[in-house]
Design a protein around this motif. Structure first.
Motif, PDB file in Angstrom:
ATOM      1  N   TYR A 244       0.812  -1.217   0.000  1.00  0.00           N
ATOM      2  CA  TYR A 244       0.000   0.000   0.000  1.00  0.00           C
ATOM      3  C   TYR A 244       0.840   1.259   0.000  1.00  0.00           C
ATOM      4  O   TYR A 244       0.336   2.341  -0.220  1.00  0.00           O
ATOM      5  CB  TYR A 244      -0.987   0.018   1.162  1.00  0.00           C
ATOM      6  CG  TYR A 244      -1.824  -1.218   1.194  1.00  0.00           C
ATOM      7  CD1 TYR A 244      -2.743  -1.485   0.187  1.00  0.00           C
ATOM      8  CD2 TYR A 244      -1.667  -2.158   2.203  1.00  0.00           C
ATOM      9  CE1 TYR A 244      -3.470  -2.650   0.193  1.00  0.00           C
ATOM     10  CE2 TYR A 244      -2.395  -3.322   2.208  1.00  0.00           C
ATOM     11  CZ  TYR A 244      -3.297  -3.563   1.205  1.00  0.00           C
ATOM     12  OH  TYR A 244      -4.013  -4.721   1.205  1.00  0.00           O
TER      13      TYR A 244
ATOM     14  N   THR B 146      -2.055  -5.868   5.637  1.00  0.00           N
ATOM     15  CA  THR B 146      -1.863  -7.262   5.238  1.00  0.00           C
ATOM     16  C   THR B 146      -0.424  -7.674   5.486  1.00  0.00           C
ATOM     17  O   THR B 146       0.479  -6.851   5.581  1.00  0.00           O
ATOM     18  CB  THR B 146      -2.246  -7.520   3.768  1.00  0.00           C
ATOM     19  OG1 THR B 146      -1.273  -6.944   2.911  1.00  0.00           O
ATOM     20  CG2 THR B 146      -3.628  -6.963   3.454  1.00  0.00           C
ATOM     21  N   TRP B 147      -0.251  -8.985   5.611  1.00  0.00           N
ATOM     22  CA  TRP B 147       1.075  -9.525   5.920  1.00  0.00           C
ATOM     23  C   TRP B 147       1.171 -10.897   5.263  1.00  0.00           C
ATOM     24  O   TRP B 147       0.162 -11.515   4.952  1.00  0.00           O
ATOM     25  CB  TRP B 147       1.276  -9.633   7.437  1.00  0.00           C
ATOM     26  CG  TRP B 147       0.193 -10.398   8.137  1.00  0.00           C
ATOM     27  CD1 TRP B 147      -0.978  -9.908   8.632  1.00  0.00           C
ATOM     28  CD2 TRP B 147       0.160 -11.811   8.379  1.00  0.00           C
ATOM     29  NE1 TRP B 147      -1.737 -10.913   9.172  1.00  0.00           N
ATOM     30  CE2 TRP B 147      -1.058 -12.094   9.041  1.00  0.00           C
ATOM     31  CE3 TRP B 147       1.046 -12.866   8.119  1.00  0.00           C
ATOM     32  CZ2 TRP B 147      -1.423 -13.392   9.425  1.00  0.00           C
ATOM     33  CZ3 TRP B 147       0.685 -14.149   8.514  1.00  0.00           C
ATOM     34  CH2 TRP B 147      -0.536 -14.391   9.161  1.00  0.00           C
ATOM     35  N   GLY B 148       2.377 -11.360   5.055  1.00  0.00           N
ATOM     36  CA  GLY B 148       2.557 -12.729   4.598  1.00  0.00           C
ATOM     37  C   GLY B 148       3.113 -12.857   3.200  1.00  0.00           C
ATOM     38  O   GLY B 148       2.928 -11.984   2.359  1.00  0.00           O
ATOM     39  N   GLU B 149       3.782 -13.976   2.985  1.00  0.00           N
ATOM     40  CA  GLU B 149       4.406 -14.266   1.707  1.00  0.00           C
ATOM     41  C   GLU B 149       3.740 -15.477   1.061  1.00  0.00           C
ATOM     42  O   GLU B 149       3.088 -16.267   1.728  1.00  0.00           O
ATOM     43  CB  GLU B 149       5.893 -14.540   1.904  1.00  0.00           C
ATOM     44  CG  GLU B 149       6.732 -13.284   2.070  1.00  0.00           C
ATOM     45  CD  GLU B 149       6.756 -12.720   3.487  1.00  0.00           C
ATOM     46  OE1 GLU B 149       6.801 -11.483   3.642  1.00  0.00           O
ATOM     47  OE2 GLU B 149       6.703 -13.511   4.441  1.00  0.00           O
TER      48      GLU B 149
ATOM     49  N   PRO C 295       4.436 -19.816   6.024  1.00  0.00           N
ATOM     50  CA  PRO C 295       3.415 -20.651   6.655  1.00  0.00           C
ATOM     51  C   PRO C 295       1.996 -20.124   6.481  1.00  0.00           C
ATOM     52  O   PRO C 295       1.050 -20.906   6.426  1.00  0.00           O
ATOM     53  CB  PRO C 295       3.817 -20.676   8.130  1.00  0.00           C
ATOM     54  CG  PRO C 295       4.853 -19.623   8.308  1.00  0.00           C
ATOM     55  CD  PRO C 295       5.461 -19.343   6.973  1.00  0.00           C
ATOM     56  N   ALA C 296       1.832 -18.798   6.397  1.00  0.00           N
ATOM     57  CA  ALA C 296       0.482 -18.240   6.345  1.00  0.00           C
ATOM     58  C   ALA C 296       0.562 -16.805   5.872  1.00  0.00           C
ATOM     59  O   ALA C 296       1.639 -16.201   5.812  1.00  0.00           O
ATOM     60  CB  ALA C 296      -0.166 -18.289   7.731  1.00  0.00           C
TER      61      ALA C 296
ATOM     62  N   MET D 161      -6.405 -15.092   9.258  1.00  0.00           N
ATOM     63  CA  MET D 161      -5.228 -15.856   8.832  1.00  0.00           C
ATOM     64  C   MET D 161      -5.622 -16.912   7.810  1.00  0.00           C
ATOM     65  O   MET D 161      -6.609 -17.618   7.972  1.00  0.00           O
ATOM     66  CB  MET D 161      -4.564 -16.520  10.040  1.00  0.00           C
ATOM     67  CG  MET D 161      -3.288 -17.279   9.649  1.00  0.00           C
ATOM     68  SD  MET D 161      -2.377 -17.920  11.093  1.00  0.00           S
ATOM     69  CE  MET D 161      -3.494 -19.215  11.633  1.00  0.00           C
TER      70      MET D 161
ATOM     71  N   ARG E 200       6.551 -11.708  -1.002  1.00  0.00           N
ATOM     72  CA  ARG E 200       5.552 -10.696  -0.644  1.00  0.00           C
ATOM     73  C   ARG E 200       4.895 -10.092  -1.880  1.00  0.00           C
ATOM     74  O   ARG E 200       3.785  -9.562  -1.789  1.00  0.00           O
ATOM     75  CB  ARG E 200       6.243  -9.591   0.163  1.00  0.00           C
ATOM     76  CG  ARG E 200       5.348  -8.458   0.641  1.00  0.00           C
ATOM     77  CD  ARG E 200       4.405  -8.897   1.710  1.00  0.00           C
ATOM     78  NE  ARG E 200       3.527  -7.814   2.160  1.00  0.00           N
ATOM     79  CZ  ARG E 200       2.267  -7.977   2.540  1.00  0.00           C
ATOM     80  NH1 ARG E 200       1.730  -9.182   2.551  1.00  0.00           N
ATOM     81  NH2 ARG E 200       1.545  -6.964   2.928  1.00  0.00           N
TER      82      ARG E 200
ATOM     83  N   GLU F 282      -1.016 -12.321  -2.013  1.00  0.00           N
ATOM     84  CA  GLU F 282      -1.285 -11.292  -0.996  1.00  0.00           C
ATOM     85  C   GLU F 282      -2.731 -10.816  -1.074  1.00  0.00           C
ATOM     86  O   GLU F 282      -3.318 -10.407  -0.066  1.00  0.00           O
ATOM     87  CB  GLU F 282      -0.316 -10.105  -1.171  1.00  0.00           C
ATOM     88  CG  GLU F 282      -0.453  -8.976  -0.149  1.00  0.00           C
ATOM     89  CD  GLU F 282      -1.468  -7.894  -0.535  1.00  0.00           C
ATOM     90  OE1 GLU F 282      -1.940  -7.177   0.348  1.00  0.00           O
ATOM     91  OE2 GLU F 282      -1.796  -7.807  -1.729  1.00  0.00           O
TER      92      GLU F 282
ATOM     93  N   LEU G 257       5.364 -15.734  11.444  1.00  0.00           N
ATOM     94  CA  LEU G 257       4.609 -16.225  10.287  1.00  0.00           C
ATOM     95  C   LEU G 257       4.999 -15.545   8.978  1.00  0.00           C
ATOM     96  O   LEU G 257       4.629 -16.008   7.901  1.00  0.00           O
ATOM     97  CB  LEU G 257       3.105 -16.031  10.515  1.00  0.00           C
ATOM     98  CG  LEU G 257       2.490 -16.794  11.683  1.00  0.00           C
ATOM     99  CD1 LEU G 257       0.991 -16.533  11.737  1.00  0.00           C
ATOM    100  CD2 LEU G 257       2.754 -18.286  11.549  1.00  0.00           C
ATOM    101  N   SER G 258       5.679 -14.421   9.054  1.00  0.00           N
ATOM    102  CA  SER G 258       6.033 -13.725   7.806  1.00  0.00           C
ATOM    103  C   SER G 258       7.148 -12.726   8.069  1.00  0.00           C
ATOM    104  O   SER G 258       7.463 -12.413   9.220  1.00  0.00           O
ATOM    105  CB  SER G 258       4.832 -12.977   7.234  1.00  0.00           C
ATOM    106  OG  SER G 258       4.456 -11.908   8.089  1.00  0.00           O
TER     107      SER G 258
ATOM    108  N   THR H 132       9.596  -6.582   4.880  1.00  0.00           N
ATOM    109  CA  THR H 132       8.136  -6.682   4.735  1.00  0.00           C
ATOM    110  C   THR H 132       7.527  -7.006   6.101  1.00  0.00           C
ATOM    111  O   THR H 132       8.249  -7.296   7.048  1.00  0.00           O
ATOM    112  CB  THR H 132       7.778  -7.746   3.681  1.00  0.00           C
ATOM    113  OG1 THR H 132       8.284  -9.002   4.118  1.00  0.00           O
ATOM    114  CG2 THR H 132       8.400  -7.401   2.322  1.00  0.00           C
ATOM    115  N   PRO H 133       6.192  -6.940   6.236  1.00  0.00           N
ATOM    116  CA  PRO H 133       5.603  -7.060   7.574  1.00  0.00           C
ATOM    117  C   PRO H 133       5.899  -8.396   8.255  1.00  0.00           C
ATOM    118  O   PRO H 133       5.791  -9.442   7.638  1.00  0.00           O
ATOM    119  CB  PRO H 133       4.097  -6.925   7.322  1.00  0.00           C
ATOM    120  CG  PRO H 133       3.955  -6.350   5.969  1.00  0.00           C
ATOM    121  CD  PRO H 133       5.179  -6.702   5.203  1.00  0.00           C
TER     122      PRO H 133
END
Lengths: 367, 367, 367, 367
Positions: A227, B14-17, B21-22, B84, B125, B130, C68-69, C79-80
């Protein structure tokens, strides 16, 4: 979370109405020790100033900017910079008709519905005069960029007026300052001139335009995922300009018609790092600059204030017609060129500061 | 100022790749007492889910969303909602080639240059995965809107695939859910199907698309002037979606070709307030909603991950070629439809809350 | 503008309830290439963990943190970062009484009035369990600080329990980790132990505390004037911790009793720059660090959940009494020590990044 | 994320230096249709104005505020309000000595180290003159609160000067406006007067103070958990005032010495809802207002600008002494009273708007 602010670290808040005593910008987060004086800012304000030729509104405003804070002995101090532009030519009586009637295609009606009060004089806060504040702030941003990355050059120009587009094969950077339209195609400029003359005098009409803004020399690596993307912030910056209805990065809407094979900017190794076969991406991949030219385009709709009668209603709900006399731009897109440049400068500086904050310097060497 | 967040009062991070894992979304600022459960959200995630037909990536992900906080006994509590989605089908070995090589048109190279480290597995990411987080968050937004303004309806659809546009005279809302492309023109859908088949199997290529998202029933008055404009936030929201290169409100880029006379949406008095002769404005004047349909369009570029070899370089600067095997979408625009809807829902809710905060209820009656 | 976030560039959003499936923190804006793994974070969580001795709640929670990320191959990616801590020991039945009754001095009643719904299990979002998320995020901040400024050391300790204060002449840094109270005065620790024993077992009561957190080695120049002051952000950070009712910087409330002559920290020139005769300022002048120790103190009120009956009302407005059985901390201030350290780490890192963003490096040399 | 702004929805950005042409505040997010004119604001500015009696600085400033935007025909329009106060009495020559020398206990040295440039005239941005902008903005906030919740009353007063505290048993609201110290205890006021006389004339010294600000009539339910707590924002607001070193809510630092039994404000059912036996909490539980009085206290350190010589260094690192002649406040805490009130007003309004945005109206009835 001010709704009249933009930027993350380099943060600009504009204030003021078309016919109030003054308008301006509060600029916070500027690096210190940037050489700035009112003359430097005036240079850019003069590009946007109304009444310079017959193609723009005949309102006469000197648009003289005063620096009230944040600059000491010719340098920014790192504290908030207050830029004020006094309104001088406020012929409010011209606007009498819009006190009760809403101009179609104008913010009159929505301001009224939302707030229950609106400064109807010259459009109040929704006037394009607000963009003078942006240009002043953009002047600060340009100087701060120059201090950090002297090679960056930001240039805007018109590529389309109404249905008439420039011929890209005739593109000439040097033409941009040579005509009233910031048009890089000399032949198009001649054609636009006569078209706009007719539109204004005979057709009592106005017309839209497309402006392109290019930033050259921006280093790779600025921007951020998701973002805080460089393209997200550029889109927001341009869409926030009055009358803008579309924003494109690089290939823009035309990217939809391309295949993956054609759209890919292939990568080669040059003497100073990666080079690209083309720039469909407009200099941004994944929200982060590639080091190629940043290319943004935006469409400005035609002014809704025209001499041709349009159907509308009054505050009391009575159906009527309106003719907007005032002194309006037949193609407000012309004066949007320096505004687009200013927004580009603000976004680029902001992301340079953000990048330095989180990352320091680019981390991933190539080669 | 998180660069992975958007929204003012209704705020989504938002978060995560792609192959961690998630991934998920932290949703803050939701009104309390909104009925929400995982099933409601799953409905929207299933629209975006990969592997549902031959036209999208064959990666198999259940995209099952878990609500970890902020919902109690079936209602939101007003505290942050953690959503999640576990990654299950992470065939990382497919991506071996991109560890060292940068895909042209992909964020691989800019992430590397900026950060000096990147999770190359499935794009990390920068993967379109995403957007599952956004769809989940958008599901929350839809329920909260429903509680405040039950008449709001948000619908997205594809209006162009490659060079092939829908025929607006054949537009049929009911067709949208009847084909793999969320296409409102049944004939276009048939043509797109065979085109995409050929593109994928024979041409080893991908193609772009244009998505339109409409919000009907949004009350007049939401939005705000200058930088908190409804159109500014919509532009930012859509431009932040992976692969988007252009955003239009209402007439969009085509507004440049119109004259003021043609562009003005004339105003009449209807039984329930103002009515308009047309909607060139896309439901927004001066950054504030008019009560007409909100109309946003965005262009998605073709996937850069294709089976056709493209020229590129490695991290060490050696020139080479790349073929991206993996399991990629030939037209990633298809799965962008529910994502665009989700972003529209988030922006509309956010501005409804902002409006209620500053204004309470609309102040200016008409008639 | 998330109300569950803090920080400008290093931005932490916490989520989760005491008795939901999990709680955690979304950490955005961390510099890349910071070595991080779950073990490093666990070290700090273990300091805060309940049930370690008789002086804290007997709830047994492993407080095991999962990343988790945002971390790849042992390094942050920029990244987050999602940090999740599962709740395991959720003996909800213990809390039956508080479904209908509001605990005096607890957020039960205000949550109810505001939201009309509350997760009453263990205090829901208002539980001190939320601070586990902060400690995890603080662990990230510590590692990022270490990568930028290895000399920074952040240490918290208790200086007062109830009316019993430490003797500053007996202050010994090495004692802090040697007792259950993070107390730098060995004699005080012994006295506190017996006092707390009596309070818990015989008096069925709880007690407040004062915690001091010191950051040594923070370079001069971080912070900013007016609302982005380092002391402003520290005050906000500490006041946001559950049960905190007062925050002091340096001399704190006692500064009121000083004269200007006594309060001035006189300045001398040392071999490495300015040195000060004293540190009444707590290391901050005009919102900007001096290079001296940053010194922050905060008061934690006594837990409202006690075994002694208190008068209250039910949701239906009936007057009644309440005894809170559960498993509560007789002095919740003890476990606030690592929380205060975590908040200090987050604020210091955030301001280091902000400083680098706007300024680059300190500009004004002395001598 | 401007470092010179505070507030979420009601957002105030101040700008300006002590000896520049002007200073002021940009106020964004104010509800529309609030009656405002310069006279209303002047009332509060006059409370803070210097040179009114011998106990404050003898600088003569009319502190006349001009409204440059956002107010039309006597009402706010919902757009940004620009408030400007011209500096008139700028006897810069008085400050010659501080160009090269740093005043101990003053921001001179940290501004220099950070920015490499500072407007040394009268302290520049770090001058207490900045607080005039806050008082003007607070005047807007008071009017907006009045329009939403007419019963809210915000009152500040001094409770301690140096070591001399008021006697709470002599507390009289009506005394507050009857002496030069906003002191609610008439006897204390007399004693303070002679003490300050001696301090200023004979001792060439200055002294600190404690100010208490109370907001009565604030409805239950405003505020938010975790980082958007009402107490967090109040702590930040007060700590951001020049020279403040400590902030307390309700019982404040003294809460540490209480037991849970004594600290609990027991709850009873009154005719209009819950009532409390006491107000140790200062009107806030879990970050959310209870409907009791909001009670905030803060300590102001003594002015560092005194006539007694103090040891310091110059920019070039030479050790020296400094006497600050200028015209300084012997007890700057006196003029901090209206500033504290202004900050309270801004925070309360901001949280009222936030509450209305997310929640609408309180959801949980009692009884």
């Amino acid at each position: 979370m001010s709704l009249n602010s933009f930027g993350h670290l380099f943060r600009v808040t504009t204030w003021g109405e078309s016919h109030g005593p003054a308008l301006g910008a509060t600029v916070d987060g500027c690096p210190p020790q940037v050489p700035v004086d009112a003359t430097m800012l005036q240079h850019w304000l003069d590009k946007r100033k109304p009444g310079q030729n017959k193609n723009t509104t005949q309102r006469k405003e000197p648009d003289a900017v005063e620096i009230l804070s944040g600059v000491f002995e010719g340098q920014t101090t790192g504290t908030p910079i207050q830029l004020m532009i006094r309104n001088t030519d406020q012929r409010s009586k011209d606007y009498g008709d819009i006190v009760e009637k809403f101009r179609p295609g104008h913010a009159d009606i929505t301001y009224w519905q939302k707030y229950g009060i609106r400064d109807y004089r010259g459009g109040g806060r929704s006037s394009a005069r607000e963009t003078a504040s942006r240009v002043a702030a953009g002047g600060i941003a340009r100087e701060a960029i120059k201090a950090m990355a002297p090679d960056v050059q930001i240039t805007g120009y018109m590529v389309q007026m109404g249905e008439k587009k420039i011929d890209r094969t005739k593109f000439d950077w040097d033409q941009i300052g040579q005509n009233d339209f910031w048009c890089p195609d000399a032949d198009a400029a001649v054609e636009w001139e006569s078209y706009l003359d007719w539109l204004r005098k005979d057709d009592h009409n106005s017309v839209g335009a497309v402006i392109e803004v290019v930033a050259r020399g921006v280093p790779a690596g600025i921007g951020a995922p998701v973002y805080g993307k460089l393209d997200t912030d550029l889109a927001a910056a341009m869409m926030s300009i009055n009358a803008v209805k579309g924003v494109e990065i690089g290939e823009g809407m035309a990217a939809a018609a391309l295949t993956g094979r054609d759209n890919a900017d292939e990568i080669f190794m040059g003497p100073n790092g990666p080079e690209y076969s083309s720039n469909h991406a407009g200099g941004i991949l994944g929200g982060i600059s590639t080091g190629q030219d940043l290319v943004v385009r935006f469409a400005v709709k035609p002014t809704s204030s025209i001499l041709t009668p349009r159907k509308t209603i009054t505050k009391s709900g009575t159906e009527t017609e309106i003719i907007t006399k005032g002194r309006h731009d037949p193609c407000v897109g012309i004066r949007a060129v320096p505004v687009g440049e200013a927004m580009m400068a603000c976004v680029v500086l902001d992301h340079m500061l953000l990048h330095r904050g989180q990352i320091g310097e680019n981390r991933g060497a190539i080669g």
